[in-house]
Write an enzyme that holds these catalytic residues in place. Structure first.
Site, PDB file in Angstrom:
ATOM      1  N   ASP A 194      11.556   1.371  -2.010  1.00  0.00           N
ATOM      2  CA  ASP A 194      10.665   2.265  -2.155  1.00  0.00           C
ATOM      3  C   ASP A 194      12.258   2.994  -2.578  1.00  0.00           C
ATOM      4  OD1 ASP A 194       8.940   2.091   0.633  1.00  0.00           O
ATOM      5  OD2 ASP A 194       8.382   2.663  -1.268  1.00  0.00           O
TER       6      ASP A 194
ATOM      7  N   GLU B 206      -3.941   4.100   0.897  1.00  0.00           N
ATOM      8  CA  GLU B 206      -3.092   3.214   1.680  1.00  0.00           C
ATOM      9  C   GLU B 206      -2.279   3.952   2.064  1.00  0.00           C
ATOM     10  OE1 GLU B 206      -0.388   1.710  -1.559  1.00  0.00           O
ATOM     11  OE2 GLU B 206      -2.014   1.057  -2.982  1.00  0.00           O
TER      12      GLU B 206
END
Lengths: 979, 294
Positions: free
Chosen positions: B84, B73
């Protein structure tokens, strides 16, 4: 259920009471203490009355009623007056509470209750368990003028005439001790004696039996009489099962007057309160507190939603008086020959005179004379004789007939019966209605067709058709309406009024099954049904601010999101762009919101807080000096097009700065924190830029005792220090956000992260009309009170809506709060002022609409400031509250549809406008709000420059003053130094 | 008396076909199948494009590839990464300051792809980066052309994804969706059916970031996801140690995704590629399935 007769404990004399403390069902067997009481009563009554016949006792009651002071005091119409009324009880003790006030003087108490505004007095008659007596009842009756409720355990029909003869006006009948047939029989006998039965139920089975009687008053008891347990929500649950043509009394468990706010909102007509009053040190004051809590608040925004009520086909003075008493907006006098309610001109003229004479000064129903296909000569004669305010044309009169009537015309449209093609029926009605309105008709009435007479058949119009027509045209809904169905009708159909005739007449005892009209008799109005009709029709909308109440040509796509939260003609703004983790919480929030937004109890309770705690409604203030300067500046900008500018500007400031906490933010914070409780969450998260939303949320959380965490960017913390102190003083935790630019957008991101992490316990109280669905809708729903009030206030002052509404815009909460009411009104121009910071051309600004492009920010698709790579650009503005690189999706939708004028003001211009407002009006406006003031001259000049309809010569503009500027004095100072 | 409006459901619409029938999805499926055939779960490291700078991030990506990545990824740095935690926020900010742009991230993908053509690349980004105001065709096209097999959009669920899926199908890209512990059972089934290539199973209720331990509930979540998903299930968020990986493998995960732990491994200035390589190797070793009981 066996009723076992049990002797009282501890004594043989009739007056001795068993031990006064609670007798639990365990001691009395499965049937509970109520069964014991019933059994004892039965044996006592049989002993007292011996072999006396019902007939002889009824004769005594009739003799009593004929005496001065003996006539029945009517109670039903009192309870059918607006609001929730108090039935105050005198009671010395009870099985559930034990001793309450052993030495109470019932006369003094009753007088105190009357002084406090009670509508009736309840007197306990049962001696052994309650310490009451019939003598108390008689004494109380002599002491007050109010109707008296005999709170008795009626088990033998002969008790009814005895109670009447001792002065009772109402009598309690318990569904839990009488089998259904007996209950119905006793209710009928009571009514024959003139006694108003109050039939009481505790659960659905008992309620079914109660509703099957002819009683007009239904009591819903929170207390289970077998177990003595009280559930304060029970009467609210059961209320939904009672048809609206009954009067409903809630009983038991009321300890705090504030409970009655919700009771009134869900449609209870009265509360029977005993213990709370008996235990108070000042019963008159206590009664007054309950009466006040149950009364309908004066709320201009709510009042503006209410439907007009027309009582049609009035045939006698009682009908006129009941219409006037119920505050009807119009009375219809029918002169159509051959119809059941037809009056002669003389009779109609006399009734019209009565309307004028009987009405309070300044407020009387409009007198409407009802004709059908009358000749011009007949119409002229009617107008001359009756002098009506309007003429109703109920026949096949063509459009051309309107102009020659000479008085305002109300035209009836008859919808065909059994419509198979609802869409085309609606379309035809809309076209016809438009034609009549264009020809000058003042009102359109929708009625059914068919039957021997046009309309007046008492049959219902298809709801879907009615709603479709009412969405396009202002209509008064008629046809088959009555107290039991009018509330649903005005919720489902955005009609501006309702019209009733047969639905409020005296055809049958319960009014639900309508007996066919006897030929030759003229129907008469039933005052109770008239009052109840008006009450139910109005109450249905009073606490439901989101039910549409008027037509609009503006597409729904600009007014409401779809099920996915998308706005706009292409349904491409808004939506829900969030990490999967948040979906469940958003779904839960949305589901809760869809229920709550139409829950009258929630809105009534929120209103209490907004009015008594928040200081709503906020004033509108006409700022003449400021307005003159603004117009002058507009002239300067308009140059040679000046002639198209108005001569005079009436500039109204909607003063959200006077809201508690000094900004409009509290409207949303109070609502969302109240909602948090409903969601069962125990913690509130918020983001804040200027600090005003943070302060508002901290305030609401302090009030409602829920822990609060506010995320605030470090840059904002620096420039809004006073607000940080305020939040901390209110008990909130302020968490600095260091990421990104340390401003509002980063606070939003961090709040979302907090929510992702704590989603199971926390509600995210978002501060503006942005974010993922359902937030733009929820925040709009809470802020719209601003514009709803302003519209009502301006209607009262100016007699019309404003020509323009303008507000500053960051995320959109104050802008949509003010503008929402006017979006659906094509005559009102909508304008917003974005923050242009150092100038849009410099790239250092916060103008998402003027300087941004479509994109996805913080969960919704709208306009935003971004670079070609899709990275979010920091907004720059001196105003922390507008310093956001995005904007709510509904505003983007409005701009793209051309419904919104978008302008801007720079930092320098906004500061200057702050000074101007302070100098001209003595108001320190927030620098955010000042953007709208600064932009207004330019907006006015633009309207002069563009083609199309110019502004009126005397233009009315409402400007959203979203907050106070104390927090911005430092910024003013800095600029001072820089100058 | 009152008309209560029934709550609306926002379950994703009954599937159009998703993107599982694309070339990208097949490449991804093949990678999982290869790992399965070796009796282990697939290892999916995550690197931030452009962190701490373009060259180092390329080195980190290749190191991860060589140390045992089955798929990779690649995070495209974004100004407002709301899914995040602190680690990835810091890394993406640093990458942006060092000059990361979409252009450079695409170039990075191309370089990785050229160097390691058998390694399926799955960029991860936020909706505004890929869709912006449009349907995402422009950016998705560039990602596909640079060698991406699929894409993960952290703030796009199937509720908003139908239009983009159509674009992705045309480009041969898999659109990978996520499920979370808060996803209801019905919705989990519906999301899994729409996910292309694999289903990303978020292990915890929270944002990204290495954790000392994963919640015990993750085992049940993985089992449920496996039961509901027609595509392989890979678990991410918080995964940072070989012990975590072993636990997830025992729970039945087809793959494990490791992100913040790798960024941490690169050290405070982001250059410690060797440490990243070492950690990937350890994690890869932990992906072996325990031998079947006899």
């Amino acid at each position: 259920m066996t009723i076992a007769a049990r002797p009282p404990r501890g004594g043989a004399s009739a007056g001795a009471a068993p031990a006064g403390h609670a007798t639990r069902s365990a001691r009395s067997g499965r049937a509970g203490v109520v069964a014991d009481i019933a059994a004892r009563r039965l044996s006592d009554v049989r002993a007292e009355l011996g072999g006396r016949s019902y007939r002889s006792l009824a004769d005594e009651a009739a003799a009593y009623a004929a005496l001065p002071g003996g006539a029945v005091r009517p109670v039903a119409e009192r309870l059918a007056a607006p609001g929730l009324h108090l039935i105050a009880e005198v009671k010395r003790r009870s099985p559930s509470a034990g001793a309450i006030a052993a030495d109470a003087d019932p006369i003094a108490l009753a007088r105190a209750y009357e002084a406090g505004g009670a509508s009736a007095i309840s007197v306990l008659c049962e001696a052994h368990w309650f310490g009451g007596s019939v003598a108390d009842l008689t004494a109380v009756r002599r002491a007050v003028t109010l109707p008296i409720l005999a709170k008795e355990f009626v088990v033998d029909e002969r008790q009814l005439p005895v109670l009447r003869a001792t002065g009772a006006d109402l009598v309690l009948l318990l569904a839990c001790i009488l089998p259904a047939a007996k209950l119905a029989r006793f209710a009928r006998l009571a009514r024959e004696l003139g006694l108003e039965p109050l039939v009481e139920a505790h659960d659905e089975r008992e309620l079914e039996a109660a509703l099957a009687t002819e009683a007009r008053l239904i009591g819903l008891n929170n207390r289970n009489l077998r177990t003595l347990a009280v559930d304060p929500e029970q009467c609210l649950r059961l209320r939904t099962l009672v048809p609206n043509d009954r009067l409903v009394v809630g009983e038991s468990g009321v300890t705090d007057p504030r409970m009655l706010v919700g009771w009134r909102a869900v449609g209870l007509d009265a509360a029977l309160i005993g213990e709370a009053l008996m235990r108070s040190a000042d019963p008159a004051a206590a009664a007054r507190a309950f009466v006040t809590a149950g009364s309908v608040p004066h709320d201009v925004a709510a009042e503006a939603r209410l439907p007009l009520v027309k009582i049609c086909g009035v045939t006698d003075s009682e009908g006129v008086l009941s219409a006037v008493r119920s505050g009807a907006d119009a009375v219809g006098l029918n002169i159509v020959p051959g119809t059941p309610r037809c009056l002669t001109l003389t009779e109609a003229s006399w009734l019209a005179t009565l309307v004028r004479g009987a009405s309070p000064a300044g407020k009387r129903p409009r007198i409407v004379v009802v004709t059908a296909d009358a000749s011009p000569a007949e119409t002229r004669a009617a107008i001359a004789a009756i002098d009506p305010d309007a003429v109703q044309l109920s026949g096949n009169e063509p459009v051309a007939a309107i102009a020659s009537i000479g008085r305002p015309v109300w035209k009836v449209l008859h919808l065909p019966d059994g419509a198979s093609d609802a869409a085309s029926v609606a379309a035809d009605a809309i076209a016809a209605g438009r034609a009549y309105l264009a020809a000058g008709a003042e009102r359109i009435i929708l009625d059914t067709a068919g039957g021997p007479f046009r309309g007046g058949t008492g049959r219902l119009i298809d709801r879907g058709v009615a709603a479709a027509v009412a969405r396009e045209l202002p209509v008064i809904l008629a046809g088959g309406l009555e107290p039991s169905n009018v509330a649903e009708a005005v919720i489902e159909v955005p009609a501006i009024g309702v019209d009733v005739s047969s639905g409020v007449e005296q055809n049958s005892s319960t009014g639900r099954s309508r007996a066919p009209r006897a030929p030759g008799s003229r129907p008469r109005k039933d005052p109770l049904r008239v009052a109840l009709f008006a009450k139910r029709a109005r109450a249905a909308r009073f606490d439901r601010p989101h039910v549409p109440v008027r037509p609009t040509p503006v597409p729904d796509a600009l007014l409401e999101p779809d099920a996915q939260g998308r706005w706009g003609l292409n349904r491409d703004f808004g939506g829900r762009y969030v990490p999967e983790t948040l979906v469940a919480a958003l779904d839960q929030l949305e589901a809760a919101w869809r229920q709550t937004r139409h829950d009258p109890r929630f809105w009534a309770e929120l209103r209490e807080l907004q009015f008594h705690y928040g200081g709503r409604p906020t004033p509108v203030y006409r700022a003449d000096r400021l307005g003159a300067e603004v117009l002058e500046a507009a002239r300067g900008l308009a140059d040679e097009r000046q002639d198209r500018l108005p001569d005079r500007l009436r500039l109204y400031l909607k003063r959200e700065d006077l809201n508690h906490t000094g900004a409009h933010k509290l409207n949303n914070a109070l609502g969302q924190v109240l909602l948090t409780r409903r969601l069962g969450k125990s913690r509130v998260i918020a983001e804040t830029g200027a600090g005003m939303h943070g302060v508002a949320t901290a305030t609401a959380c302090a009030l409602l005792e829920i822990p609060c965490v506010v995320h605030m960017g470090v840059e904002d913390i620096k420039r809004q220090a006073p607000n940080v102190l305020r939040m901390e003083a209110l008990g909130a935790e302020v968490r600095p956000v260091h990421g990104g630019s340390g401003t509002l957008k980063d606070a939003v991101s961090e709040a979302l992260r907090d929510w992702v992490t704590n989603v199971e316990t926390s509600h995210y109280c978002l501060g503006s009309t942005m974010g993922p669905h359902p937030y733009p809708m929820i925040v709009r729903d809470f802020q719209r009170v601003i514009g709803d009030e302003a519209a009502a206030q301006l209607m009262a002052i100016e007699g019309r809506l404003p020509d323009m509404a303008i507000a500053c815009v960051g995320g959109g909460s104050n802008a949509l709060g003010l503008l929402n009411r006017f979006i659906g009104e094509p005559s009102v121009r909508l304008a917003v002022a974005e923050a242009a910071g150092e100038g849009i051309g410099t790239g250092r600004h916060a103008a998402a609409l003027l300087g941004g492009t479509p994109g996805i920010l913080h969960g919704s698709r709208s306009y935003m400031l971004q670079d070609p790579g899709g990275q979010v650009i920091e907004a720059v503005s001196i105003s922390a509250g507008l310093d956001y690189p995005g904007i709510g999706p509904q505003l983007a939708a409005l701009m793209e549809a051309g419904r919104l004028v978008v302008s801007s003001a720079t930092d320098v211009e906004a500061i200057e406008a702050m000074r101007q407002v302070a100098r001209t009006e003595g108001i320190l406006a927030a620098v955010e709000s000042a953007h709208a003031v600064a932009a207004l001259p330019g907006v006015l000049a633009r309207t002069a420059a563009e083609g199309g309809e110019p502004l009126p010569r005397e233009v009315v503009v409402v400007l959203g003053l979203s907050g106070r500027g104390d927090k911005d004095l430092a910024a003013l100072g800095l600029r001072e130094a820089a100058r | 008396m009152t008309a209560i409006v029934a709550p609306s459901t926002t379950a994703p619409p009954v599937a159009p076909a998703g993107t599982n029938d694309t070339a990208g999805a097949r490449r991804i499926a093949a990678a999982f199948a290869r790992a399965a055939s070796e009796n282990r779960a697939a290892l999916i490291p995550y690197v931030v494009a452009g962190y701490p700078d373009h060259e180092t991030s390329l080195a980190a990506a290749l190191a991860a590839a060589d140390a045992g990545a089955d798929l990779l990824e690649v995070g495209l740095p974004y100004s407002d990464p709301l899914a995040d935690g602190a680690t990835l926020q810091r890394a993406t900010s640093a990458a942006l300051r060092a000059g990361a742009t979409l252009e450079r991230s695409v170039a990075l993908l191309r370089s990785i792809s050229a160097a390691r053509p058998d390694l399926p690349l799955v960029p991860m980004c936020y909706a505004n980066q890929i869709l912006g105001g449009g349907d995402g065709r422009a950016v998705a096209g560039r990602l596909a052309e640079a060698g991406a097999a699929g894409v993960i959009v952290a703030d796009m669920t199937p509720d908003e994804g139908a239009r983009f899926e159509a674009v992705a199908r045309e480009l041969g890209l898999a659109v990978v969706y996520l499920i979370a512990p808060t996803t209801t059972p019905d919705r989990r089934v519906a999301v899994a059916r729409r996910s292309g290539g694999f289903l990303y199973c978020v292990s915890l209720v929270g944002v990204t970031g290495a954790r000392t331990s994963l919640p015990p509930s993750v085992r049940g979540l993985v089992a449920a996801a496996k039961a509901d998903s027609p595509v392989p299930v890979a678990v991410g968020f918080g995964v940072s140690t070989p012990a975590h990986v072993r636990m997830l493998v025992r729970a039945g995960a087809d793959g494990v995704i490791v992100a913040s732990a790798l960024v941490d491994a690169l050290g405070p200035d982001g250059h410690h590629v060797a440490a990243l390589s070492r950690l990937v190797g350890e994690l890869r070793a932990a992906t072996a399935r325990p031998n079947a009981r006899t």
